[in-house]
Design an enzyme around this catalytic site. Structure first.
Site, PDB file in Angstrom:
ATOM      1  N   ASN A  29       6.192   9.869   9.769  1.00 58.70           N
ATOM      2  CA  ASN A  29       4.818   9.278   9.602  1.00 58.70           C
ATOM      3  C   ASN A  29       4.379  10.186   8.431  1.00 58.70           C
ATOM      4  OD1 ASN A  29       2.106   9.010   9.612  1.00 58.70           O
ATOM      5  ND2 ASN A  29       2.029   7.805  11.394  1.00 58.70           N
TER       6      ASN A  29
ATOM      7  N   GLU B 281       2.962   4.890   7.913  1.00 62.72           N
ATOM      8  CA  GLU B 281       1.460   5.161   7.295  1.00 62.72           C
ATOM      9  C   GLU B 281       1.523   5.643   5.926  1.00 62.72           C
ATOM     10  OE1 GLU B 281      -2.368   7.052   9.519  1.00 62.72           O
ATOM     11  OE2 GLU B 281      -0.359   7.705  10.269  1.00 62.72           O
TER      12      GLU B 281
ATOM     13  N   TYR C 151       5.735   0.802  12.364  1.00 67.93           N
ATOM     14  CA  TYR C 151       4.534   1.515  12.485  1.00 67.93           C
ATOM     15  C   TYR C 151       3.791   0.652  13.602  1.00 67.93           C
ATOM     16  CZ  TYR C 151       0.262   3.910  11.767  1.00 67.93           C
ATOM     17  OH  TYR C 151      -0.926   4.621  11.934  1.00 67.93           O
TER      18      TYR C 151
ATOM     19  N   ASP D 178       7.272   5.519  13.712  1.00 70.84           N
ATOM     20  CA  ASP D 178       6.049   5.881  14.570  1.00 70.84           C
ATOM     21  C   ASP D 178       5.985   4.817  15.546  1.00 70.84           C
ATOM     22  OD1 ASP D 178       3.866   6.615  15.926  1.00 70.84           O
ATOM     23  OD2 ASP D 178       2.831   7.020  14.071  1.00 70.84           O
TER      24      ASP D 178
ATOM     25  N   ASN E 225       4.280   5.126  18.527  1.00 64.35           N
ATOM     26  CA  ASN E 225       2.986   5.465  19.140  1.00 64.35           C
ATOM     27  C   ASN E 225       3.198   5.294  20.580  1.00 64.35           C
ATOM     28  OD1 ASN E 225       0.465   6.176  17.806  1.00 64.35           O
ATOM     29  ND2 ASN E 225       0.584   4.359  16.514  1.00 64.35           N
TER      30      ASN E 225
ATOM     31  N   ASP F 207       0.546  15.036  10.427  1.00 60.37           N
ATOM     32  CA  ASP F 207       0.299  15.611  11.894  1.00 60.37           C
ATOM     33  C   ASP F 207       1.534  15.011  12.512  1.00 60.37           C
ATOM     34  OD1 ASP F 207      -0.195  12.704  11.462  1.00 60.37           O
ATOM     35  OD2 ASP F 207      -1.876  12.741  12.937  1.00 60.37           O
TER      36      ASP F 207
END
Length: 360
Positions: A48, A79, A175, A215, A217, A335
């Site tokens: 990401n 992203e 994502y 990602d 999440n 991040d």
């Protein structure tokens, strides 16, 4: 699978594909057999980037060095935050970068210059983009490992999905939308719908093993976060959802973790990192890190994954978080840090079983 990925079939062309194939939403990019000069990919990276343009402007030499050193066959990005092609209020081409304004042309030029330079010039790239600078995914595949087909749609997904079909497996780059903090259309409800679609897809994904990366999440277990009590008690502006299973940090609520576990179990899928790493690693065991300044300093989660079908588990050589520490070393300005996966070549017995599955 057809319900989710609805390609419009095209005749194969002997012509090499362009750097960014010009396709309409839902279409499939196909490559000719002459281009597939090697067997299927064995080394993968997912990352990401938290704005690919910002990474190109600020962190590209370091990330390029990592890619040169690790030399992956496939790079899955999430992203990317680049808008889809198309003027304001007009239909968008979600597989092309926007370039109808001076600013968008300059940004596209910066990005494509970076992706046309070593080591990235050795890769073919596909985009799945949102209408604005939001979400967005990309898939880079070495030109000697071209997929048979690439598809993009999972109903309305805001540039969150790319599915590549190789000779012996599917590669799904996603994502996942953040769960949010409230019982609203763009928070809990959106994530529930997403998880349901993914679950239905993996159950219908037959004939070939699946490698699912990106990602996602969600942190599946307590071992997947640095401070379980902190994340379980997290609130936004003091708000507490009515359902206790929705309490806590997005990505660490009981409801999300249960749904993720059900997807893995019912889809007969393996978390490649946890398959190899049974113990908690406070230095190198997380892929996302909170802001180094403030209450989230040192608070980390593992939300980026390689998930593989059970029949691939004996081929997993390595799966690693490429960043470490609370100072975000190896995160390259994002991040999130890159996550890597290495597979061994299929044995003759595995190849026979996989061929049998394809013939059935």
């Amino acid at each position: 699978m057809k319900r989710f990925f609805k390609p419009i079939e095209k005749e194969c062309s002997a012509k090499k594909p362009a750097l960014s194939p010009s396709k309409k939403d839902g279409e499939t990019t196909e490559t000719s057999s002459e281009e597939n000069s090697k067997k299927d990919p064995l080394k993968f990276v997912t990352w990401n980037a938290n704005s690919l343009l910002l990474r190109v402007k600020n962190n590209w030499p370091e990330f390029s060095n990592f890619i040169t050193t690790f030399d992956p066959d496939v790079i899955a990005l999430q992203e990317v935050r680049m808008p889809a092609a198309g003027s304001k209020d007009a239909p968008k081409n979600h597989q092309e970068l926007k370039d109808d304004t001076k600013a968008s042309r300059e940004e596209k030029l910066i990005l494509m210059r970076a992706l046309s330079s070593p080591p990235f010039k050795n890769y073919q790239i596909w985009w799945s983009l949102a209408d604005s600078k939001y979400a967005g995914t990309a898939l880079l595949v070495k030109k000697c490992f071209q997929p048979k087909k690439v598809s993009f749609s999972l109903e309305k997904t805001d540039g969150r999905v790319i599915l590549a079909e190789f000779e012996t497996f599917y590669l799904l780059n996603t994502y996942a939308p953040n769960n949010g903090w409230k019982e609203e259309e763009n928070s809990f409800q959106r994530r529930r719908k997403w998880d349901k679609r993914i679950q239905e897809f993996v159950l219908q994904c037959s004939g070939k093993p699946l490698i699912w990366c990106g990602d996602l999440n969600v942190s599946h277990e307590e071992i997947d976060v640095s401070h379980p009590e902190f994340f379980a008690a997290a609130k936004l502006n003091g708000y507490v959802p009515p359902n206790k299973e929705d309490w806590g940090q997005p990505g660490f609520t009981i409801a999300e973790r249960k749904r993720f576990g059900a997807i893995l179990k019912e889809g007969r899928l393996i978390d490649a990192y946890r398959f190899l790493h049974k113990e908690k690693d406070m230095d190198c065991g997380f892929s996302w890190s909170g802001n180094p300044i403030g209450k989230y300093r040192g608070k980390r989660m593992r939300i980026d994954y390689f998930i593989v079908s059970e029949e691939l588990k004996d081929r997993i050589i390595a799966c690693e978080m490429q960043g470490h520490g609370i100072e975000l070393e190896g995160f390259y300005g994002s991040d999130h840090c890159p996550v890597s996966l290495e597979l061994s070549e299929a044995s003759s017995d595995s190849e026979k079983r996989e061929k049998k599955n394809l013939d059935e």
